[in-house]
Write a protein that holds these residues in place. Structure first.
Motif, PDB file in Angstrom:
ATOM      1  N   ALA B 315       0.867  -1.177   0.000  1.00 32.75           N
ATOM      2  CA  ALA B 315       0.000   0.000   0.000  1.00 32.75           C
ATOM      3  C   ALA B 315       0.904   1.228   0.000  1.00 32.75           C
ATOM      4  CB  ALA B 315      -0.932  -0.004   1.208  1.00 32.75           C
ATOM      5  N   ALA B 316       1.725   1.341  -1.042  1.00 35.38           N
ATOM      6  CA  ALA B 316       2.787   2.349  -1.065  1.00 35.38           C
ATOM      7  C   ALA B 316       2.239   3.777  -1.044  1.00 35.38           C
ATOM      8  CB  ALA B 316       3.679   2.135  -2.289  1.00 35.38           C
ATOM      9  N   ARG B 317       1.232   4.045  -1.898  1.00 38.90           N
ATOM     10  CA  ARG B 317       0.706   5.420  -1.950  1.00 38.90           C
ATOM     11  C   ARG B 317       0.076   5.809  -0.630  1.00 38.90           C
ATOM     12  NH1 ARG B 317      -2.450   4.718  -7.627  1.00 38.90           N
ATOM     13  NH2 ARG B 317      -2.698   2.662  -6.702  1.00 38.90           N
ATOM     14  N   HIS B 319       0.810   4.700   2.409  1.00 31.31           N
ATOM     15  CA  HIS B 319       1.815   4.979   3.431  1.00 31.31           C
ATOM     16  C   HIS B 319       2.588   6.253   3.140  1.00 31.31           C
ATOM     17  CE1 HIS B 319       1.738   1.957   6.564  1.00 31.31           C
ATOM     18  NE2 HIS B 319       1.254   1.128   5.655  1.00 31.31           N
ATOM     19  N   LEU B 320       2.738   6.572   1.855  1.00 33.60           N
ATOM     20  CA  LEU B 320       3.422   7.817   1.512  1.00 33.60           C
ATOM     21  C   LEU B 320       2.580   9.019   1.948  1.00 33.60           C
ATOM     22  CD1 LEU B 320       6.108   8.361   0.126  1.00 33.60           C
ATOM     23  CD2 LEU B 320       4.823   9.001  -1.903  1.00 33.60           C
TER      24      LEU B 320
END
Lengths: 129, 409
Positions: B315-317, B319-320
């Motif tokens: 869930a990269a976006r 967490h960013l």
């Protein structure tokens, strides 16, 4: 829309647009940001060909100043003519409170996610577990 | 015992909504300044949030779709984006205030200036979100926040004249030396803080994180009907404690240190220690809640994969966005803005944006496509319509009142 699992006609504004798209495994793919319609030559009602998904599809729907601003930002991030992800109606398994596909989501839909994952999130300690 | 642990999500949500840094100060401030003449707002607020949160968790448990999904779907791309922008900004301001609040609680305990604590607190909040499992996080901060019950014990120890208190609460007019607009301004602040939208974002997203299924409907409703009244009760006891001790002493509350004074009077040092633990847990819990809610709202608007139930790389976006939100919140509070003032403004501004969140919930809770036979009962709809009118009135008069009263001066 020949598939018997899907309704023959649908109020796209209410039942389709802006719904969540899930792939075969229930993973989030994106939103139904826009639709591609095909108008039959015999003058019948338009048929939904594909669901469009991603920032390039969402931008034009935000009319006015906000939409222009959106497209400008997108041009910077992704020069050229940005293409939204296209999901064919034939890949849709079910239209419910979410749109379920019967295969994995298209590659394009995950491009930004993949870039951020590989270049930022995976490099922070503990990001992989 | 298992039941108790099953409702910690509701408790943490309610603590974030009712006894975060802004409410701690607002409840004490209004108690000291207006006695119990605003206690009725707490009741109206608790009933309102229970009503709409119950609808929201019903939709989420049955369909698996959290609140911002519904907002996007019912308001469409444009109005949904307007709501997202407003809700996100309010949530960010609240996060900034909570970071300041945790730092202030640490300052009270250590006498080290709160600004030195702020970056450490920001880092801790991010590490907890990055690494700690959702359920563990929710249990730890939800249960620790219950230390604030010490305020209820303090009220009981002070041995007030209960009849006189009730008479005060039953007489909802401003005290002789206060004006009606100022009194209404604080009524709206209390109401807005009870109904802040991030509570339903967090509660329903948390439900998805915990994997609520249709068979969990009972427990998810218990989360609402126990969590929020409990949060309201904690806030009310802070208000009563302030009305009993700070009001007669003429103390004007503008710092967290004054909120704890009634406990010190009633229970001494030990009581203060427990209250400080409660302050820390409640503000830290609220910081986690707001930081996550920012990520939840944005992720759900765009349809990204979100949540703590998967590793950050999946869930990269999401967490960013959380990382950026925590950084921005830390930066806001490091500009030396007063955390208490920041929350006061964020609460009042959120009151102006309330209908945009609660209308879609009401519409979907009546949609048989989502809920089948579990759609709203007629009674729920009547009550919800009354509240929707109230929300619209509040959102219309908030900003003018803020200007007229110069933010309650």
């Amino acid at each position: 829309m020949s598939d018997e699992r899907l309704p023959g006609s649908v109020r796209v504004g209410l039942r389709l647009l802006d719904r969540q798209i899930l792939d075969r495994d229930g993973t989030d793919v994106g939103k139904v940001d826009d639709l591609e319609l095909d108008c039959p030559d015999d003058g019948g009602p338009p048929v939904v060909d594909a669901l469009l998904c991603g920032a390039a599809a969402l931008g034009p729907r935000l009319a006015g100043g906000l939409g222009r601003w959106w497209r400008r930002i997108l041009q910077r991030v992704e020069p050229g003519e940005p293409e939204p992800a296209r999901i064919l109606m034939s890949d849709v398994a079910e239209l419910g409170t979410a749109v379920r596909l019967d295969k994995p989501g298209p590659e394009v839909a995950g491009a930004v996610e993949k870039w951020l994952r590989d270049h930022i999130i995976a490099k922070i300690p503990g990001g992989r577990s | 015992m298992k039941k108790l642990f099953g409702i910690t999500l509701g408790i943490l949500t309610a603590i974030g909504g009712f006894v975060d840094i802004g409410d701690l100060v607002a409840a004490a401030l209004t108690g000291a300044r207006f006695g119990l003449s605003l206690a009725w707002v707490m009741v109206v607020g608790v009933v309102g949030i229970c009503l709409f949160a119950e609808m929201a968790v019903r939709v989420t448990t049955i369909t698996g779709r959290p609140v911002f999904d519904l907002v996007r779907e019912r308001l469409g791309a444009r109005a949904g984006l307007a709501n997202l922008t407003a809700s996100y900004l309010v949530t960010l301001l609240t996060l900034a205030a909570e970071l300041g609040g945790v730092a202030l609680a640490l300052e009270l305990a250590t006498s080290v200036n709160h600004l030195l604590w702020v970056p450490i607190v920001g880092l801790l909040v991010w590490v907890v979100i990055w690494r700690v499992k959702f359920e563990r996080m929710e249990k730890a901060y939800g249960l620790l926040g219950l230390a604030l019950i010490v305020f209820a014990v303090a009220v009981w120890q002070l041995g007030p004249d209960w009849g006189a208190l009730l008479a005060q609460a039953a007489n909802p007019v401003p005290p002789p030396d206060e004006s009606w607009p100022v009194w209404f301004y604080y009524a709206i602040a209390l109401f807005g803080s009870a109904m802040t939208p991030y509570e339903v974002f967090f509660l329903t997203s948390g439900g998805v994180e915990e994997g609520w299924r249709p068979s969990d409907l009972r427990i998810s409703r218990l989360n609402v009907f126990i969590g929020f009244p409990l949060g309201g009760l904690l806030a009310l006891s802070i208000m009563v404690a302030a009305a009993l001790v700070l009001g007669p002493a003429g103390v004007q509350v503008d710092h967290l240190g004054q909120v704890v004074l009634p406990v010190a009077v009633a229970l001494g040092k030990l009581g203060v220690a427990v209250a400080l633990i409660g302050f820390f847990a409640a503000t830290f819990g609220a910081a986690l809640e707001t930081a996550l809610s920012g990520g939840y709202a944005i992720g759900q608007y765009f349809g990204w994969r979100w949540g703590k139930r998967v590793a950050p790389v999946h869930a990269a976006r999401f967490h960013l966005v959380i990382l950026a939100t925590v950084l921005a919140g830390t930066a806001i509070i490091l500009t030396t803005l007063d955390p208490v003032k920041v929350t006061e403004y964020s609460i009042v501004l959120s009151a102006a944006a309330l209908p945009l969140t609660y209308l879609p919930i009401l519409v979907v809770a009546n949609d048989a496509e989502y809920l089948g036979r579990r759609v709203n009962s007629p009674l729920t709809n009547v009550l919800a319509s009354v509240y929707l009118v109230l929300l619209l009135v509040v959102s219309a008069v908030t900003i003018p009142l803020m200007i007229v009263t110069r933010a309650g001066q």
